[in-house]
Scaffold this active site. Structure first.
Site, short mmCIF file in Angstrom:
data_model
loop_
_atom_site.label_atom_id
_atom_site.label_comp_id
_atom_site.label_asym_id
_atom_site.label_seq_id
_atom_site.Cartn_x
_atom_site.Cartn_y
_atom_site.Cartn_z
N ALA A 1 -1.87 5.49 2.29
CA ALA A 1 -1.15 5.60 3.42
C ALA A 1 0.07 4.70 3.39
O ALA A 1 -0.23 3.57 2.59
CB ALA A 1 -1.97 5.14 4.77
N GLY B 1 -5.81 5.67 1.66
CA GLY B 1 -5.71 7.20 1.92
C GLY B 1 -5.46 8.17 0.87
O GLY B 1 -5.87 9.38 1.11
N GLU C 1 -9.17 8.92 0.15
CA GLU C 1 -9.47 9.70 1.34
C GLU C 1 -8.97 11.13 1.33
O GLU C 1 -9.73 11.98 1.63
CB GLU C 1 -9.08 8.87 2.46
CG GLU C 1 -9.90 7.54 2.70
CD GLU C 1 -9.34 6.59 3.81
OE1 GLU C 1 -8.13 6.40 3.89
OE2 GLU C 1 -10.14 6.16 4.60
N GLU D 1 -8.08 -1.29 1.41
CA GLU D 1 -7.23 -1.67 2.86
C GLU D 1 -7.89 -3.24 3.24
O GLU D 1 -7.10 -3.63 3.90
CB GLU D 1 -7.99 -0.85 3.98
CG GLU D 1 -7.45 0.84 3.85
CD GLU D 1 -8.26 1.65 2.75
OE1 GLU D 1 -9.01 1.28 2.04
OE2 GLU D 1 -8.00 2.93 2.85
C1 LIG Z 1 -4.78 1.42 6.08
C2 LIG Z 1 -5.57 2.77 5.72
C3 LIG Z 1 -6.34 3.37 6.45
C4 LIG Z 1 -5.21 3.46 4.53
C5 LIG Z 1 -4.21 2.84 3.55
O1 LIG Z 1 -4.21 3.88 2.44
S1 LIG Z 1 -3.75 1.46 3.30
C6 LIG Z 1 -2.99 1.33 1.62
C7 LIG Z 1 -3.93 1.37 0.35
N1 LIG Z 1 -3.24 1.37 -0.76
C8 LIG Z 1 -2.84 0.14 -1.27
O2 LIG Z 1 -2.97 -1.04 -0.84
C9 LIG Z 1 -1.99 0.19 -2.61
C10 LIG Z 1 -0.66 -0.10 -2.32
N2 LIG Z 1 0.04 -0.23 -3.67
C11 LIG Z 1 0.01 -0.97 -4.89
O3 LIG Z 1 -1.01 -1.77 -4.82
C12 LIG Z 1 0.59 -0.83 -5.99
O4 LIG Z 1 1.69 -0.19 -5.54
C13 LIG Z 1 0.05 -0.02 -7.11
C14 LIG Z 1 -1.20 -0.71 -7.67
C15 LIG Z 1 -0.35 1.33 -6.67
C16 LIG Z 1 1.04 0.24 -8.35
O5 LIG Z 1 1.51 -0.95 -8.43
P1 LIG Z 1 3.07 -0.88 -9.49
O6 LIG Z 1 3.19 -2.54 -9.71
O7 LIG Z 1 2.89 -0.09 -10.72
O8 LIG Z 1 4.00 -0.14 -8.45
P2 LIG Z 1 4.70 -0.78 -7.31
O9 LIG Z 1 6.15 -1.44 -7.56
O10 LIG Z 1 3.84 -1.62 -6.53
O11 LIG Z 1 5.08 0.40 -6.32
C17 LIG Z 1 6.22 1.32 -6.72
C18 LIG Z 1 6.62 1.63 -5.20
O12 LIG Z 1 5.91 2.34 -4.43
C19 LIG Z 1 5.72 1.57 -3.32
N3 LIG Z 1 4.35 1.80 -2.66
C20 LIG Z 1 3.16 1.80 -3.44
N4 LIG Z 1 2.38 2.01 -2.68
C21 LIG Z 1 2.57 2.14 -1.37
C22 LIG Z 1 1.92 2.39 -0.35
N5 LIG Z 1 0.81 2.43 0.04
N6 LIG Z 1 2.69 2.41 0.96
C23 LIG Z 1 4.03 2.05 0.82
N7 LIG Z 1 4.76 1.96 -0.38
C24 LIG Z 1 3.85 1.88 -1.48
C25 LIG Z 1 6.00 0.26 -3.65
O13 LIG Z 1 6.42 -0.63 -2.42
C26 LIG Z 1 7.14 0.45 -4.41
O14 LIG Z 1 8.52 0.82 -3.86
P3 LIG Z 1 9.54 -0.24 -3.68
O15 LIG Z 1 9.92 -0.81 -4.98
O16 LIG Z 1 10.52 0.38 -2.87
O17 LIG Z 1 9.10 -1.43 -2.66
#
Ligand SMILES: CC(C)=CC(=O)SCCNC(=O)CCNC(=O)[C@H](O)C(C)(C)COP(=O)(O)OP(=O)(O)OC[C@H]1O[C@@H](n2cnc3c(N)ncnc32)[C@H](O)[C@@H]1OP(=O)(O)O
Length: 258
Positions: free
Chosen positions: A66, A109, A112, A132
């Protein structure tokens, strides 16, 4: 024709394909994207020319969860009053079989969303997780419930409490994914499975999906009674007559979806 901003839809034969399309954000699932996914899936569900649906992302990410940036702005009252995530649940009301074609990250998500689908075809590079806990929250789109039903309490607790990621081999062993396929061909492989399903009788695949899903909700005795009643009802279809006649006459069945 509906124009979407965060997904791409395409129909191949009797298969409707929904591709998540926020590549810069690793297909992070914001409210708009999920509304579009649900809307596209509902449209395919009511289209008799579609017999199976595939939901996919990119080779790098099915969906990295998400959208954390969208959620980070919200308060408890926002979440409560919007009943945040509740609308995503409409996806499981879709009666047509839905296949998740998963490559790369399927986190939070994303995992999920895959679990809301009926079959998960996973590429060799797929990685699953419910991270999460690292964000100070818990799964909110069914992760604690569907993951536990899929892989059991021991592994689900491990995943949800530590936030660790599960590679595809472990995910297949644990029963989370249906098939593991080469990364180069994962989408074609998923579409091939969807094509096979879509060429079978649509009313019967709908009933088969309902019967399997019922097993997740009711006791064994109630589920078996439900199955038997639904089985009896298949004899009201032209496709039961055709399927059995085709076997007896040693020919391929030609289902009319009636
Ligand atoms: C809360 C509930 C109910 C549900 C959820 O789903 S919470 C979210 C769960 N997911 C995570 O915690 C994963 C978050 N993402 C990461 O840990 C990393 O992005 C990665 C391991 C998947 C990939 O790492 P990598 O270094 O290859 O790439 P990044 O530079 O970190 O990401 C590229 C680009 O995507 C944006 N990004 C990634 N995931 C999310 C996300 N879940 N929400 C929003 N944005 C996301 C990341 O910020 C980056 O964008 P920017 O460079 O513009 O910041």
């Amino acid at each position: 024709m509906t124009t979407f901003e965060t997904i791409i839809t395409e129909q191949r034969g009797r298969v409707g394909i929904i591709t998540l399309n926020r590549p810069k954000a690793l297909n992070a699932l914001n409210s708009q994207l999920m509304a579009e996914v649900v809307s596209a899936a509902q449209a395919y569900d009511t289209d008799p020319s579609v017999g199976a649906i595939v939901i996919t992302g990119s080779e790098r990410a099915f969906a990295a969860g998400a959208d954390i940036k969208e959620m980070s702005e919200k308060t408890y009252v926002d979440m409560l009053s919007e009943d945040f995530f509740s609308a995503w649940g409409h996806l499981v009301e879709v009666r047509t079989p839905v296949i998740a074609a998963v490559a790369g990250f399927a986190l939070g998500g994303g995992c999920e969303l895959a679990m809301m689908c009926d079959i998960i075809i996973a590429a060799e590079n797929a990685v699953f997780g419910q991270p999460e806990i690292n964000l100070g929250v818990i799964p909110g789109i069914g992760g604690s419930q569907r993951l536990t039903r899929a892989i059991g309490k021991a592994k689900a607790m491990d995943m949800v409490l530590t936030g660790r990621r599960m590679k595809v081999e472990e995910a297949e062993r644990a029963g989370l994914v249906s098939r593991v396929v080469p990364t180069e061909s994962y989408l074609d492989d998923a579409i091939a499975v969807a094509t096979t399903i879509s060429e079978l009788s649509l009313p019967i695949t709908i009933l088969a999906k309902q019967a399997v899903n019922r097993s997740q909700e009711v006791s064994l005795a109630e589920g078996i009674l439900f199955e038997r009643r639904v089985f009896h009802s298949t004899f009201a279809t032209d496709d039961q007559t055709e399927g059995m006649a085709a076997f007896v006459e040693k020919r391929d069945a030609n289902f009319s979806h009636r």
